[in-house]
Design an enzyme around this catalytic site. Structure first.
Site, mmCIF file in Angstrom:
data_model
loop_
_atom_site.group_PDB
_atom_site.id
_atom_site.type_symbol
_atom_site.label_atom_id
_atom_site.label_comp_id
_atom_site.label_asym_id
_atom_site.label_seq_id
_atom_site.Cartn_x
_atom_site.Cartn_y
_atom_site.Cartn_z
ATOM 1 C CG ASP A 191 56.181 61.834 21.028
ATOM 2 O OD1 ASP A 191 56.621 62.210 19.923
ATOM 3 O OD2 ASP A 191 56.765 62.068 22.110
ATOM 4 C CG HIS A 364 60.208 63.231 22.116
ATOM 5 N ND1 HIS A 364 58.890 63.608 22.088
ATOM 6 C CD2 HIS A 364 60.925 64.377 22.195
ATOM 7 C CE1 HIS A 364 58.815 64.928 22.119
ATOM 8 N NE2 HIS A 364 60.035 65.423 22.178
HETATM 9 ZN ZN LIG Z 1 56.281 68.253 21.649
HETATM 10 ZN ZN LIG Z 2 57.216 68.136 24.814
#
Ligand SMILES: [Zn+2]
Ligand SMILES: [Zn+2]
Length: 551
Positions: A191, A364
């Site tokens: 990510d 994130h």
């Molecule tokens: Zn996402």
């Molecule tokens: Zn997500």
């Protein structure tokens, strides 16, 4: 190709959203995630965007299954479009499947096979064997994937951050990621959303402190807008509400539906006497209420937007109200969000948002967390995912710093094919890919929902409404001019165009003065009125584009 693993992103490497990746080996394909993206402001008349998955349809007999990492729209939002075309089993954790199930029901796809999995479960799909690995993120029940392929191990993080104190107590499974590092990971997909940000992302629990502070001082009602899927955030609001003796009212279809799903599956702790209905609002004192709703991105038709512009049936903003926007301002939405904030202030509310207080933390991982993951997994090849190009570049810079050779790092574009064999890895051409614009969340006709704009233009045509208004008053100074293409038969058209023009004028006359000074709200209003009208009178769903010039 024989003895080759092909990794093909269909979406999610040129944008935040649209996450969808194909893994193909011989006669087997697995698909990881099937997400949507909400349109950018300039995509007039589009409700959302999904990846072009024609490659999957062309190879449908190879598809062994669809594997979901978590229940965010940018990972599951395109799934029902895909399942309308193919019938493949879908694997995910219970909450993810709970969210998927309600959507499939809406689209009459309840016969599709949904198979629940837990972290550390292993499933076999063709030559692939897939292990689910617990990650922490801004939605509960997220997982990463360890995928055993004939050429080696692949690790896919899904969306994650390293939250040492997650709200639900479910810790990230570092051991598993480290074990994959130990076993020797061939390819790592990770990510990149926050790869530009230094340091660590705060724990979700940090938001609670801020909420406590706001609740302690708010004199009247508290209205909180967040994403309907952010069950952690909703839980924290509930916990703090109970602490301060407030009742919780959920307002908006998606938030009520998601809360109910999470509650049924045991992911939300919400005592019955704390959750009241909107009708109960009038029976409560102002300082006994928290309203949780959506619309944190300034979406013109959302509950928050209607509250802000005085259009909501029940909630009317007054002096003493505190409104919290507990979500990230997604780039591109700043203007619409700013407008909503202004409207709320104008009506007397105190408004608290990301820029002025820590009412939101990201889901994130930032740079230090990304490095830690790279160190744990120690892959041979690295492919940053989930981000715009610049995010992927930043992420690959981190990988280079950690001694992953430049030639082993692959920044792919949507549709690029990365081929990996025992001998090595290389880019190998492109497949058909792109974005499909979908219009039609509203008006409740579900059958017709999937319409590519191309297909729509061919079938139902387009209606343009050109309108010039005075910026300060919203008075029409020129138009409305109605232009249609491919929409009505020539002889009948003048009459319909006259009707449409009249409808536009009438709608404008009925609009509140405050809305009339806000072109994006006028656009949304005109679209929804005309959509309903043309559907009811003609059974047609043309693309409707109001173009409003403020003079
Ligand atoms: Zn996402
Ligand atoms: Zn997500």
């Amino acid at each position: 190709m024989e003895n080759t693993l092909s990794v093909i992103p269909l979406g999610g490497v040129e944008e935040i959203g649209l996450n969808m990746t194909v893994f193909e080996y011989g006669n087997d394909i697995i698909i990881v995630d099937a997400g949507l993206m909400f349109p950018e402001e300039e995509m007039l008349g589009v409700d959302f965007v999904i990846p072009d998955f024609s490659y999957i349809l062309d190879n449908r007999e190879k598809v062994r299954g669809i594997v979901l990492t978590h229940g965010h729209e940018d990972h599951i939002g395109a799934l029902h479009f895909l399942l309308k075309e193919i019938d493949a089993p879908v694997y995910g954790t219970p909450l993810t499947l709970g969210l998927v199930r309600s959507k499939l029901r809406e689209h009459h796809l309840e016969d599709r096979e949904l198979i629940p999995v837990k972290p550390r479960d292993v499933i076999n799909l063709g030559v692939f064997s897939i292990e689910f690995i617990r990650v922490t993120h801004s939605i509960v029940d997220g997982v990463g994937l360890g995928i055993q392929t004939p050429v080696g191990l692949v690790v896919h993080t899904g969306d994650f951050k390293l939250d040492p104190t997650p709200v639900d107590g479910q810790l990230m499974d570092f051991h598993k990621f480290a074990e994959y590092g130990e076993r020797g990971t061939l390819l790592f997909l990770s990510d990149s959303t926050n790869a530009e940000k230094g340091g660590f992302t705060f724990s979700e629990k940090e938001v609670r402190r801020v909420f406590e502070d706001i609740f302690a001082h708010a004199p009247g009602r508290i209205i909180i807008a967040t994403f309907a899927s952010n069950i952690h955030r909703i839980q924290q609001v509930i916990d703090v509400a109970i602490m301060y003796g407030r009742k919780v009212i959920m307002c908006g279809k998606s938030i009520v539906a998601n809360a109910q799903i999470a509650l049924d599956l045991g992911y939300l702790n919400l005592p019955q006497d704390t959750w009241l209905r909107l009708d109960n609002l009038k029976d409560l004192k102002d300082n006994e209420v928290v309203v949780i709703t959506t619309g944190s991105q300034g979406e013109p038709m959302s509950v928050l937007s209607r509250i802000a512009t005085g259009e909501h049936k029940i909630i009317e903003i007054k002096e003493g109200d505190t409104v919290i926007l507990s979500a990230r301002m997604i780039p591109g939405n700043e203007r619409s969000i700013g407008r909503i904030i202004n409207h709320l202030f104008r009506r007397g509310a105190d408004v608290i948002y990301e820029k002025v207080s820590e009412v939101h933390v990201s889901g994130h991982a930032s740079k230090e967390e990304l490095k830690l993951m790279l160190n744990l997994v120690r892959p041979k090849y690295f492919m940053p995912i989930h981000g715009e190009y610049r995010h992927l570049v930043y992420h690959s810079k981190l990988a280079k710093k950690l001694d992953i050779p430049k030639e082993n790092i692959f920044i792919l574009q949507n549709g690029d094919v990365l081929d990996i064999t025992q001998e090595g890895a290389s880019r190998n051409g492109r497949i058909n890919s792109g974005r499909i614009f979908v219009d039609g969340k509203g008006v409740g006709d579900v059958e017709d929902m999937v319409l590519r704009d191309r297909r729509r233009l061919a079938h139902d045509g387009i209606v343009l409404i050109l309108l010039a208004i005075e910026k300060l008053t919203g008075n029409i100074v020129s138009g409305p001019d109605i232009i249609s293409r491919g929409f009505v038969f020539e002889d009948a058209s003048q009459e319909i165009i006259n009707d449409v023009r009249e409808l536009v004028i009438n709608t404008m006359e009925e609009l509140d003065k405050e809305i009339l000074t806000d072109a994006s709200l006028i656009q949304a209003k005109l679209r929804s009125v005309l959509k309903k009208y043309l559907m009811n009178t003609m059974g047609r769903r043309p693309m409707i584009m109001p173009i409003i010039i403020e003079v």
